[in-house]
Design a protein around this motif. Sequence first.
Motif, PDB file in Angstrom:
ATOM      1  N   THR A  26      38.661  47.271  43.424  1.00  0.00           N
ATOM      2  CA  THR A  26      37.298  46.826  43.133  1.00  0.00           C
ATOM      3  C   THR A  26      37.256  45.884  41.933  1.00  0.00           C
ATOM      4  OG1 THR A  26      36.868  48.734  41.698  1.00  0.00           O
ATOM      5  CG2 THR A  26      36.343  48.968  44.053  1.00  0.00           C
ATOM      6  N   ILE A  27      38.388  45.643  41.314  1.00  0.00           N
ATOM      7  CA  ILE A  27      38.445  44.747  40.163  1.00  0.00           C
ATOM      8  C   ILE A  27      39.762  43.995  40.210  1.00  0.00           C
ATOM      9  CG2 ILE A  27      39.483  46.493  38.640  1.00  0.00           C
ATOM     10  CD1 ILE A  27      37.736  45.340  36.379  1.00  0.00           C
ATOM     11  N   ASN A  28      39.710  42.734  39.822  1.00  0.00           N
ATOM     12  CA  ASN A  28      40.904  41.905  39.738  1.00  0.00           C
ATOM     13  C   ASN A  28      40.917  41.266  38.357  1.00  0.00           C
ATOM     14  OD1 ASN A  28      43.225  40.466  40.357  1.00  0.00           O
ATOM     15  ND2 ASN A  28      42.494  39.818  42.372  1.00  0.00           N
ATOM     16  N   TRP A  29      42.065  40.818  37.938  1.00  0.00           N
ATOM     17  CA  TRP A  29      42.209  40.328  36.579  1.00  0.00           C
ATOM     18  C   TRP A  29      42.462  38.828  36.568  1.00  0.00           C
ATOM     19  CZ3 TRP A  29      40.414  44.189  33.980  1.00  0.00           C
ATOM     20  CH2 TRP A  29      40.618  45.494  34.456  1.00  0.00           C
ATOM     21  N   CYS A  30      42.625  38.269  35.406  1.00  0.00           N
ATOM     22  CA  CYS A  30      42.701  36.814  35.265  1.00  0.00           C
ATOM     23  C   CYS A  30      44.063  36.256  35.667  1.00  0.00           C
ATOM     24  CB  CYS A  30      42.369  36.426  33.827  1.00  0.00           C
ATOM     25  SG  CYS A  30      41.999  34.682  33.603  1.00  0.00           S
ATOM     26  N   GLU A  31      45.068  37.108  35.750  1.00  0.00           N
ATOM     27  CA  GLU A  31      46.367  36.621  36.206  1.00  0.00           C
ATOM     28  C   GLU A  31      46.299  36.322  37.696  1.00  0.00           C
ATOM     29  OE1 GLU A  31      51.135  37.739  35.970  1.00  0.00           O
ATOM     30  OE2 GLU A  31      49.643  39.250  35.452  1.00  0.00           O
ATOM     31  N   GLU A  32      46.832  35.178  38.095  1.00  0.00           N
ATOM     32  CA  GLU A  32      46.761  34.787  39.501  1.00  0.00           C
ATOM     33  C   GLU A  32      47.680  35.666  40.350  1.00  0.00           C
ATOM     34  OE1 GLU A  32      46.628  30.364  40.070  1.00  0.00           O
ATOM     35  OE2 GLU A  32      46.864  30.376  37.890  1.00  0.00           O
ATOM     36  N   ASP A  33      47.277  35.891  41.583  1.00  0.00           N
ATOM     37  CA  ASP A  33      47.947  36.865  42.443  1.00  0.00           C
ATOM     38  C   ASP A  33      49.157  36.260  43.143  1.00  0.00           C
ATOM     39  OD1 ASP A  33      45.854  38.446  41.679  1.00  0.00           O
ATOM     40  OD2 ASP A  33      44.809  38.363  43.609  1.00  0.00           O
ATOM     41  N   TYR A  34      50.264  36.980  43.050  1.00  0.00           N
ATOM     42  CA  TYR A  34      51.488  36.671  43.805  1.00  0.00           C
ATOM     43  C   TYR A  34      52.002  35.251  43.564  1.00  0.00           C
ATOM     44  CZ  TYR A  34      50.471  40.967  46.406  1.00  0.00           C
ATOM     45  OH  TYR A  34      50.226  42.270  46.765  1.00  0.00           O
ATOM     46  N   TYR A  35      51.871  34.735  42.342  1.00  0.00           N
ATOM     47  CA  TYR A  35      52.382  33.393  42.083  1.00  0.00           C
ATOM     48  C   TYR A  35      53.878  33.412  41.763  1.00  0.00           C
ATOM     49  CZ  TYR A  35      52.300  34.512  37.083  1.00  0.00           C
ATOM     50  OH  TYR A  35      52.519  35.076  35.864  1.00  0.00           O
ATOM     51  N   ALA A  36      54.383  34.526  41.228  1.00  0.00           N
ATOM     52  CA  ALA A  36      55.779  34.587  40.805  1.00  0.00           C
ATOM     53  C   ALA A  36      56.679  35.218  41.848  1.00  0.00           C
ATOM     54  CB  ALA A  36      55.894  35.355  39.495  1.00  0.00           C
ATOM     55  N   GLU A  42      50.602  40.949  40.197  1.00  0.00           N
ATOM     56  CA  GLU A  42      50.418  40.403  38.848  1.00  0.00           C
ATOM     57  C   GLU A  42      51.653  40.754  38.029  1.00  0.00           C
ATOM     58  OE1 GLU A  42      45.524  40.762  38.612  1.00  0.00           O
ATOM     59  OE2 GLU A  42      46.775  42.321  37.701  1.00  0.00           O
ATOM     60  N   ILE A  43      52.575  39.847  37.945  1.00  0.00           N
ATOM     61  CA  ILE A  43      53.890  40.174  37.393  1.00  0.00           C
ATOM     62  C   ILE A  43      53.834  40.501  35.912  1.00  0.00           C
ATOM     63  CG2 ILE A  43      54.452  37.739  36.984  1.00  0.00           C
ATOM     64  CD1 ILE A  43      56.868  40.549  38.132  1.00  0.00           C
ATOM     65  N   VAL A  44      53.049  39.755  35.107  1.00  0.00           N
ATOM     66  CA  VAL A  44      52.976  40.020  33.674  1.00  0.00           C
ATOM     67  C   VAL A  44      52.240  41.328  33.422  1.00  0.00           C
ATOM     68  CG1 VAL A  44      52.095  39.196  31.445  1.00  0.00           C
ATOM     69  CG2 VAL A  44      53.117  37.578  33.068  1.00  0.00           C
ATOM     70  N   ASN A  45      51.113  41.517  34.099  1.00  0.00           N
ATOM     71  CA  ASN A  45      50.354  42.760  33.934  1.00  0.00           C
ATOM     72  C   ASN A  45      51.152  43.968  34.398  1.00  0.00           C
ATOM     73  OD1 ASN A  45      48.214  41.339  32.909  1.00  0.00           O
ATOM     74  ND2 ASN A  45      46.997  41.381  34.788  1.00  0.00           N
ATOM     75  N   THR A  46      52.076  43.756  35.323  1.00  0.00           N
ATOM     76  CA  THR A  46      52.935  44.847  35.784  1.00  0.00           C
ATOM     77  C   THR A  46      53.996  45.179  34.751  1.00  0.00           C
ATOM     78  OG1 THR A  46      52.609  44.292  38.127  1.00  0.00           O
ATOM     79  CG2 THR A  46      54.568  45.560  37.563  1.00  0.00           C
ATOM     80  N   PHE A 226      44.641  48.725  18.665  1.00  0.00           N
ATOM     81  CA  PHE A 226      43.924  49.080  19.889  1.00  0.00           C
ATOM     82  C   PHE A 226      42.707  48.171  20.084  1.00  0.00           C
ATOM     83  CE2 PHE A 226      41.167  51.436  22.673  1.00  0.00           C
ATOM     84  CZ  PHE A 226      42.014  52.133  23.523  1.00  0.00           C
ATOM     85  N   LEU A 227      41.879  48.039  19.047  1.00  0.00           N
ATOM     86  CA  LEU A 227      40.672  47.220  19.164  1.00  0.00           C
ATOM     87  C   LEU A 227      41.013  45.743  19.286  1.00  0.00           C
ATOM     88  CD1 LEU A 227      38.316  48.987  16.596  1.00  0.00           C
ATOM     89  CD2 LEU A 227      38.344  49.209  19.085  1.00  0.00           C
ATOM     90  N   GLY A 228      42.110  45.313  18.646  1.00  0.00           N
ATOM     91  CA  GLY A 228      42.545  43.935  18.808  1.00  0.00           C
ATOM     92  C   GLY A 228      42.917  43.635  20.247  1.00  0.00           C
ATOM     93  N   GLY A 229      43.607  44.571  20.894  1.00  0.00           N
ATOM     94  CA  GLY A 229      43.937  44.402  22.302  1.00  0.00           C
ATOM     95  C   GLY A 229      42.695  44.345  23.167  1.00  0.00           C
ATOM     96  N   PHE A 230      41.716  45.191  22.841  1.00  0.00           N
ATOM     97  CA  PHE A 230      40.463  45.172  23.600  1.00  0.00           C
ATOM     98  C   PHE A 230      39.756  43.830  23.434  1.00  0.00           C
ATOM     99  CE2 PHE A 230      35.870  45.821  23.904  1.00  0.00           C
ATOM    100  CZ  PHE A 230      35.768  46.376  25.163  1.00  0.00           C
ATOM    101  N   GLY A 231      39.767  43.289  22.211  1.00  0.00           N
ATOM    102  CA  GLY A 231      39.128  41.999  21.979  1.00  0.00           C
ATOM    103  C   GLY A 231      39.782  40.883  22.765  1.00  0.00           C
ATOM    104  N   ILE A 232      41.119  40.869  22.810  1.00  0.00           N
ATOM    105  CA  ILE A 232      41.833  39.853  23.590  1.00  0.00           C
ATOM    106  C   ILE A 232      41.496  39.982  25.063  1.00  0.00           C
ATOM    107  CG2 ILE A 232      44.128  39.110  24.326  1.00  0.00           C
ATOM    108  CD1 ILE A 232      45.131  39.819  21.534  1.00  0.00           C
ATOM    109  N   TRP A 233      41.448  41.228  25.550  1.00  0.00           N
ATOM    110  CA  TRP A 233      41.115  41.454  26.961  1.00  0.00           C
ATOM    111  C   TRP A 233      39.695  40.972  27.262  1.00  0.00           C
ATOM    112  CZ3 TRP A 233      39.261  46.740  29.036  1.00  0.00           C
ATOM    113  CH2 TRP A 233      39.065  46.667  30.423  1.00  0.00           C
ATOM    114  N   ALA A 234      38.753  41.244  26.356  1.00  0.00           N
ATOM    115  CA  ALA A 234      37.374  40.802  26.567  1.00  0.00           C
ATOM    116  C   ALA A 234      37.292  39.271  26.640  1.00  0.00           C
ATOM    117  CB  ALA A 234      36.477  41.334  25.449  1.00  0.00           C
ATOM    118  N   LEU A 235      38.028  38.590  25.772  1.00  0.00           N
ATOM    119  CA  LEU A 235      38.063  37.124  25.824  1.00  0.00           C
ATOM    120  C   LEU A 235      38.704  36.638  27.116  1.00  0.00           C
ATOM    121  CD1 LEU A 235      39.122  36.338  22.139  1.00  0.00           C
ATOM    122  CD2 LEU A 235      36.856  36.020  23.157  1.00  0.00           C
ATOM    123  N   ASP A 236      39.715  37.357  27.568  1.00  0.00           N
ATOM    124  CA  ASP A 236      40.390  37.004  28.819  1.00  0.00           C
ATOM    125  C   ASP A 236      39.429  37.061  29.999  1.00  0.00           C
ATOM    126  OD1 ASP A 236      43.082  36.439  30.066  1.00  0.00           O
ATOM    127  OD2 ASP A 236      42.585  38.279  31.154  1.00  0.00           O
TER     128      ASP A 236
END
Length: 339
Positions: A26-36, A42-46, A226-236
């Motif tokens: 039900t949710i997808n992320w900003c990394e493009e699917d199956y490019y690598a 999502e190879i990096v997220n994996t 932890f909050l820094g990671g959340f901030g980066i994710w929110a910007l992503d």
Amino acid sequence: MAFGLPHFPYPPARPNEGYWAPVTSTINWCEEDYYATLYSAEIVNTLTNLLFIALGIKGIRNCLKYDHDSVFFVAFIGYLLVGSGSFAFHSTLTYPMQLVDELSMIYTACLMCYATFSFSQSRLRRQLLATGLVSLAVFITLYYHYLQDPVFHQNAFALITAIILFRSMYVMEFTIRPSLKSKYGTTSQKAIDFGLSKSERFGNTRADTRILREMWIMVAFGLTIFLGGFGIWALDIKYCSTIKRWRHNVGLPWGILLEGHGWWHLMTGVGSYFYIVWAIWLRHCLNGRQDEFILNWPSIFFSLPEVVLLPGAQSRPNGAKHTNGITNGHAFPTERKSV
């Protein structure tokens, strides 16, 4: 303006050709699917979840080696399952693996909630707490499956985590500090009666102040990461289209550094590890065993903390331990007397 460093262009995304296609989450992320590769959506997220797996194994090993409370052994198993579930989810982007990823976060948070609130409680209260948390976990599971709204999961996880964090801070400041002051403080009549000199009592007070200071440093450092990671994710999430364009402009491998959700995995993995280690150290202090264990953290920025048993601690009577100069609030050349 062309990017100057050596690079090669991004391969095209192949969302319909992947081994695990189609995407059913039900949710997808900003990394493009199956490019690598066709075998990981999502190879990096994996791959960034390997940090969870490595630190989870490290934590489990330390719990077994140093005989930390069993609830933290189970917590590290949950931490390991969070990383494994996220690995499977980002590899496949399927709904069942999404549930494994997200619900394991809820269950691990509930487990840490039990560890935080169950200390020194009666058996009946511990049973009631366990029943309540199990009921909460079941409710979140069923309601989330009904809603299929990731925002509900994120809010539920954030609320439980905040409750745990603030409760632990309260215990640290309003239980640990008075307890140490009563036990070793310079004004302790018990210490005077036991025969501790003024310099010994002063040294012990300084040591206990250092314990609390290191605890607060752990809280601040872990929470900032932890909050820094959340901030980066929110910007992503907010600027995904712009970040995708930047990634294609700089090419590979540099575009990997712009994978915000991957940074979220790395930073929350470290932040969560900090919290569990902090909870272990807090529990040993609550049990009055701060003379038997040491917070081994050689460098704030270049190492991860762990709570280890002092050399020879089990063989020393009455809790009198030697610290060999290692920093955990007991870095003194003489043994600390137990009162």
